[in-house]
Design a protein around this motif. Structure first.
Motif: not given
Length: 502
Positions: A169-192
């Protein structure tokens, strides 16, 4: 109640001449992020396609929340709660964000017409839950890759996905976009919601994942808690051998100057760029995104016109107005866009291997089939290209093996100057080592290698000299033997515009 949201047991998938999955097993716990790694060609893509109903396995079983499922197509998989965000995003760029999110899931009024008011509101709500505040009625293509990726995740949320597969998922993303994706992944995990995170970037796995599964040759090697493993452990499991050093730099002798560039200019892009590259050496180009490194190499290769400056090959000034002329002068350019510019994806491995030197494979006006096949066999063997045969369509190969075909194509051109633009982008550790071995082989044969890379360990590990660029200008040139400046800190300082101490 099952301990796993998704479980594969003994899954086998065969293609002509290849066992892509061999008694493969995988288990994903509810609300966990599971890393999935393996060399290119290990079977990760096939595994994803079995999970999403694109392929049907000959043997084995798939369970979702303890219930056995037989996915005949992607709709079956989606109905069971499995979604996938592919590396090549499935976005219709001319359609609105709302249309993309609701494709095949339309909300309708009693009249039968589409209820865009309700869909726009829901699309905005889902995107905001992912931290993205945009107008969903706008075309998806007007937004960057990071937002487009969130649109794909929004699709998964809309179907109440129990598990989302994220393929590189991070192959075409910049540094800030990667940070956002990581944050979203953790949010999804928190939702189960469970996530299978497929990546060749080991640092991402250690930052994000709970457990990691390693595949090799279509088989499950092991699954461990991320806290119970490390880089060396993962690499050894992936490639099946110990790797004391990732970067094994060949000791070579500096030869004559193969390429000299003087005051190259390209309007608003390149500003009086001058450098020299030598036979028997690897010249690395470092810099931030937009520094002008690729543009410089395209100008040298004749792909882009220049406004001024001179190019010398083996001491002789040459006018290079097209890639065809560059190839005739002995320059090879391995583009960073292997799919768009490096390969003809619908053609065979064999045909792609001879594309840069068709004349050299002809007898008169006819293709010398014997020479083509013999050369192909030699390339497949020496470059370790994993393919059922030379006749396989190159688009069916994994990314790492496609990259090896591009390299083989240029080796067959009898070039002397090899430009590698991001040669290991999107390929795994094992394939990277094989690319480095090719570069070493070229310099040992007295060839000149120029390497553009955004990976600092690669630049430091493989380069004899490093040129640092910023905004179309050369900021520093550092030799490998310069122990004071040949380090990540000074290279990055120059890339940001700072002056390094000599």
């Amino acid at each position: 109640m099952s301990d796993y949201v998704v479980e594969l047991k003994g899954v086998t998938k065969r293609f002509p001449g290849v066992v892509a999955l061999d008694n493969m097993s995988l288990s994903v716990k509810p609300g966990e992020i599971l890393g999935l790694i393996g060399e290119n060609g290990a079977g990760k893509s096939t595994l994803i396609k079995v999970l999403t109903g694109v392929y049907q396995a000959e043997e084995g079983k798939v369970y979702v929340s303890g219930t056995e499922h037989h996915f005949k197509n992607p709709n079956d998989s989606a109905a069971a709660g499995i979604a996938c965000v592919y590396q090549e995003l499935n976005i219709e760029k001319l359609l609105s964000v709302t249309d993309n999110i609701f494709i095949n899931k339309w909300m309708k009024k009693k009249s039968g017409f589409l209820d865009y008011s309700a869909m726009n509101a829901r699309a905005k709500e889902v995107m905001e839950s992912l931290g993205i505040d945009i107008d969903p009625s706008k075309a998806a293509g007007t937004f960057g890759m990071g937002v487009q990726q969130m649109i794909e995740i929004a699709k998964a949320i809309l179907i109440d996905a129990k598990m989302i597969i994220m393929d590189e998922p991070t192959s075409s993303l910049g540094e800030k976009e990667v940070e956002l994706l990581m944050k979203i992944c953790r949010k999804l995990k928190d939702r189960g919601i469970s996530i299978v995170f497929v990546s060749h970037k080991l640092e991402e796995l250690f930052e994000l994942c709970d457990r990691v599964t390693v595949m090799r040759d279509g088989e499950h090697i092991w699954t461990k808690e991320i806290s119970e493993t490390d880089n060396d452990d993962l690499i050894t499991a992936m490639v099946g051998r110990s790797m004391d050093q990732l970067f094994v730099k060949a000791e070579t002798t500096k030869g004559e100057c193969a390429l000299r560039v003087e005051n190259i200019k390209e309007g608003g892009v390149l500003h009086d760029v001058s450098f020299e590259a030598y036979n028997g050496q690897i010249l690395g180009f470092a810099g931030l995104v937009g520094a002008g490194r690729t543009e410089l190499m395209r100008a040298i290769f004749g792909a882009d016109p220049i406004d001024g400056g001179k190019i010398f090959i083996n001491g002789k000034e040459e006018k290079i107005r097209s890639p065809k002329e560059a190839i005739r002068k002995g320059i090879a350019f391995l583009t960073e866009d292997r799919k768009g510019q490096g390969l003809v994806l619908g053609q065979s491995v064999q045909m792609n291997l001879i594309l840069a030197n068709l004349k050299g494979f002809c007898k008169g006006i006819f293709i010398d089939d014997k020479k083509v096949r013999e050369t192909g066999e030699e390339n497949v063997k020496s470059l370790r290209i994993k393919t059922p045969s030379q006749d396989e369509i190159v688009g069916q190969l994994s990314g790492g093996n496609q990259q090896k075909v591009v390299i083989g194509k240029w080796i067959n051109s009898d070039a002397n100057i090899f430009i590698f633009d991001e040669p290991t982008r999107g390929i795994d550790v094992g394939a990277k080592v094989e690319v480095y071995n090719v570069m070493n082989t070229l310099t040992e044969a007295g060839k000149c290698v120029i390497m553009i890379s955004s990976e600092m360990p690669e630049i430091l590990g493989m380069s004899d000299r490093v040129i640092v660029m910023r905004e179309g200008r050369i900021m520093a040139t550092i030799n490998r033997g310069d122990l004071k400046n040949f380090n990540q800190e000074d290279i990055m300082k120059a890339a940001w515009g700072g002056k390094i101490d000599e």
